[in-house]
Scaffold this motif. Structure first.
Motif, PDB file in Angstrom:
ATOM      1  N   MET A   9     -10.190  12.074   2.289  1.00  0.00           N
ATOM      2  CA  MET A   9      -9.313  11.568   3.327  1.00  0.00           C
ATOM      3  C   MET A   9      -8.524  12.718   3.929  1.00  0.00           C
ATOM      4  SD  MET A   9      -7.669   8.099   1.785  1.00  0.00           S
ATOM      5  CE  MET A   9      -7.591   7.048   3.213  1.00  0.00           C
ATOM      6  N   SER A  10      -8.307  12.620   5.214  1.00  0.00           N
ATOM      7  CA  SER A  10      -7.526  13.645   5.882  1.00  0.00           C
ATOM      8  C   SER A  10      -6.042  13.277   5.834  1.00  0.00           C
ATOM      9  CB  SER A  10      -7.977  13.782   7.342  1.00  0.00           C
ATOM     10  OG  SER A  10      -7.609  12.633   8.073  1.00  0.00           O
ATOM     11  N   LEU A  11      -5.244  14.197   6.242  1.00  0.00           N
ATOM     12  CA  LEU A  11      -3.799  13.973   6.250  1.00  0.00           C
ATOM     13  C   LEU A  11      -3.431  12.834   7.196  1.00  0.00           C
ATOM     14  CD1 LEU A  11      -1.005  14.860   5.327  1.00  0.00           C
ATOM     15  CD2 LEU A  11      -0.973  16.453   7.230  1.00  0.00           C
ATOM     16  N   LYS A  12      -4.097  12.770   8.354  1.00  0.00           N
ATOM     17  CA  LYS A  12      -3.817  11.701   9.314  1.00  0.00           C
ATOM     18  C   LYS A  12      -4.122  10.341   8.701  1.00  0.00           C
ATOM     19  CE  LYS A  12      -5.204   9.890  13.761  1.00  0.00           C
ATOM     20  NZ  LYS A  12      -6.191   9.952  14.822  1.00  0.00           N
ATOM     21  N   GLU A  13      -5.245  10.228   8.014  1.00  0.00           N
ATOM     22  CA  GLU A  13      -5.604   8.959   7.376  1.00  0.00           C
ATOM     23  C   GLU A  13      -4.607   8.593   6.282  1.00  0.00           C
ATOM     24  OE1 GLU A  13      -9.567   9.566   6.053  1.00  0.00           O
ATOM     25  OE2 GLU A  13     -10.427   9.275   8.046  1.00  0.00           O
ATOM     26  N   ASP A  14      -4.142   9.591   5.544  1.00  0.00           N
ATOM     27  CA  ASP A  14      -3.139   9.336   4.505  1.00  0.00           C
ATOM     28  C   ASP A  14      -1.836   8.811   5.110  1.00  0.00           C
ATOM     29  OD1 ASP A  14      -4.882  10.155   2.549  1.00  0.00           O
ATOM     30  OD2 ASP A  14      -4.079  12.194   2.451  1.00  0.00           O
ATOM     31  N   ILE A  15      -1.412   9.421   6.203  1.00  0.00           N
ATOM     32  CA  ILE A  15      -0.184   8.990   6.860  1.00  0.00           C
ATOM     33  C   ILE A  15      -0.333   7.571   7.389  1.00  0.00           C
ATOM     34  CG2 ILE A  15       1.321   9.394   8.859  1.00  0.00           C
ATOM     35  CD1 ILE A  15       0.817  12.395   8.422  1.00  0.00           C
ATOM     36  N   VAL A  16      -1.483   7.268   7.998  1.00  0.00           N
ATOM     37  CA  VAL A  16      -1.718   5.919   8.511  1.00  0.00           C
ATOM     38  C   VAL A  16      -1.721   4.915   7.366  1.00  0.00           C
ATOM     39  CG1 VAL A  16      -3.427   4.435   9.624  1.00  0.00           C
ATOM     40  CG2 VAL A  16      -2.936   6.679  10.572  1.00  0.00           C
ATOM     41  N   GLU A  17      -2.343   5.280   6.241  1.00  0.00           N
ATOM     42  CA  GLU A  17      -2.382   4.388   5.079  1.00  0.00           C
ATOM     43  C   GLU A  17      -0.977   4.103   4.552  1.00  0.00           C
ATOM     44  OE1 GLU A  17      -4.729   2.680   1.709  1.00  0.00           O
ATOM     45  OE2 GLU A  17      -5.568   3.848   3.334  1.00  0.00           O
ATOM     46  N   ILE A  18      -0.163   5.139   4.473  1.00  0.00           N
ATOM     47  CA  ILE A  18       1.211   4.971   3.987  1.00  0.00           C
ATOM     48  C   ILE A  18       2.001   4.079   4.933  1.00  0.00           C
ATOM     49  CG2 ILE A  18       3.394   6.192   3.622  1.00  0.00           C
ATOM     50  CD1 ILE A  18       1.684   8.531   2.525  1.00  0.00           C
ATOM     51  N   LEU A  19       1.856   4.302   6.242  1.00  0.00           N
ATOM     52  CA  LEU A  19       2.587   3.484   7.203  1.00  0.00           C
ATOM     53  C   LEU A  19       2.106   2.041   7.184  1.00  0.00           C
ATOM     54  CD1 LEU A  19       2.983   5.891  10.237  1.00  0.00           C
ATOM     55  CD2 LEU A  19       4.724   5.144   8.634  1.00  0.00           C
ATOM     56  N   CYS A  20       0.807   1.814   6.938  1.00  0.00           N
ATOM     57  CA  CYS A  20       0.305   0.435   6.828  1.00  0.00           C
ATOM     58  C   CYS A  20       0.925  -0.266   5.624  1.00  0.00           C
ATOM     59  CB  CYS A  20      -1.215   0.429   6.705  1.00  0.00           C
ATOM     60  SG  CYS A  20      -2.087   0.775   8.228  1.00  0.00           S
ATOM     61  N   VAL A  21       1.051   0.449   4.525  1.00  0.00           N
ATOM     62  CA  VAL A  21       1.641  -0.149   3.329  1.00  0.00           C
ATOM     63  C   VAL A  21       3.127  -0.404   3.541  1.00  0.00           C
ATOM     64  CG1 VAL A  21       2.230   0.314   0.920  1.00  0.00           C
ATOM     65  CG2 VAL A  21      -0.058   0.827   1.757  1.00  0.00           C
ATOM     66  N   ILE A  22       3.819   0.540   4.145  1.00  0.00           N
ATOM     67  CA  ILE A  22       5.253   0.404   4.363  1.00  0.00           C
ATOM     68  C   ILE A  22       5.549  -0.712   5.350  1.00  0.00           C
ATOM     69  CG2 ILE A  22       7.261   1.545   5.395  1.00  0.00           C
ATOM     70  CD1 ILE A  22       6.290   4.138   4.169  1.00  0.00           C
ATOM     71  N   TYR A  23       4.674  -0.936   6.322  1.00  0.00           N
ATOM     72  CA  TYR A  23       4.976  -1.881   7.392  1.00  0.00           C
ATOM     73  C   TYR A  23       4.743  -3.337   7.001  1.00  0.00           C
ATOM     74  CZ  TYR A  23       6.010  -3.419  12.025  1.00  0.00           C
ATOM     75  OH  TYR A  23       6.605  -4.038  13.077  1.00  0.00           O
ATOM     76  N   LYS A  24       4.661  -3.626   5.726  1.00  0.00           N
ATOM     77  CA  LYS A  24       4.511  -5.013   5.302  1.00  0.00           C
ATOM     78  C   LYS A  24       5.746  -5.843   5.635  1.00  0.00           C
ATOM     79  CE  LYS A  24       1.160  -4.338   1.669  1.00  0.00           C
ATOM     80  NZ  LYS A  24       0.868  -4.440   0.260  1.00  0.00           N
ATOM     81  N   VAL A  25       6.909  -5.218   5.738  1.00  0.00           N
ATOM     82  CA  VAL A  25       8.143  -5.921   6.092  1.00  0.00           C
ATOM     83  C   VAL A  25       8.493  -5.525   7.524  1.00  0.00           C
ATOM     84  CG1 VAL A  25      10.574  -6.238   5.530  1.00  0.00           C
ATOM     85  CG2 VAL A  25       8.921  -5.788   3.707  1.00  0.00           C
ATOM     86  N   PRO A  26       8.222  -6.404   8.497  1.00  0.00           N
ATOM     87  CA  PRO A  26       8.517  -6.048   9.886  1.00  0.00           C
ATOM     88  C   PRO A  26      10.016  -5.888  10.122  1.00  0.00           C
ATOM     89  CG  PRO A  26       7.295  -8.116   9.742  1.00  0.00           C
ATOM     90  CD  PRO A  26       7.626  -7.695   8.357  1.00  0.00           C
ATOM     91  N   GLY A  27      10.364  -4.876  10.856  1.00  0.00           N
ATOM     92  CA  GLY A  27      11.752  -4.667  11.220  1.00  0.00           C
ATOM     93  C   GLY A  27      12.566  -3.865  10.227  1.00  0.00           C
ATOM     94  N   GLU A  28      11.957  -3.425   9.125  1.00  0.00           N
ATOM     95  CA  GLU A  28      12.744  -2.693   8.131  1.00  0.00           C
ATOM     96  C   GLU A  28      13.231  -1.355   8.676  1.00  0.00           C
ATOM     97  OE1 GLU A  28      10.315  -0.670   4.860  1.00  0.00           O
ATOM     98  OE2 GLU A  28       8.956  -2.173   5.665  1.00  0.00           O
ATOM     99  N   PHE A  29      12.418  -0.693   9.493  1.00  0.00           N
ATOM    100  CA  PHE A  29      12.857   0.574  10.072  1.00  0.00           C
ATOM    101  C   PHE A  29      13.953   0.344  11.104  1.00  0.00           C
ATOM    102  CE2 PHE A  29       8.380   1.979   9.025  1.00  0.00           C
ATOM    103  CZ  PHE A  29       8.777   2.677   7.906  1.00  0.00           C
TER     104      PHE A  29
END
Length: 80
Positions: A1-21
């Protein structure tokens, strides 16, 4: 996996709660509002507020792109 894919994966996991950011952005902004007169070092709260707001905009876009790519791959596999 590339760094971009890792970042996208992390953001997908984090974004389970909409509006937290967005909530974190508002909290950081109010921390900055209440502490800006104490010392200039507390401007870091303003930086975090802007950073979290940008993450709130970017994370659903990246998550949507990831889901779209997986859907296209699934369709290609089904119709081959």
């Amino acid at each position: 996996m590339s760094l971009k894919e890792d970042i996208v994966e992390i953001l997908c996991v984090i974004y389970k709660v909409p509006g937290e950011f967005f909530i974190a952005s508002i909290i950081s902004y109010y921390f900055w509002e209440s502490t800006k007169i104490l010392a200039p070092i507390f401007s870091v709260f303003l930086f975090f507020s802007i950073f979290f707001f940008i993450l709130e905009i970017i994370s659903p876009i990246l998550a949507g792109m990831r889901i779209y790519e997986e859907a296209i791959d699934w369709i290609k596999d089904k119709f081959r």
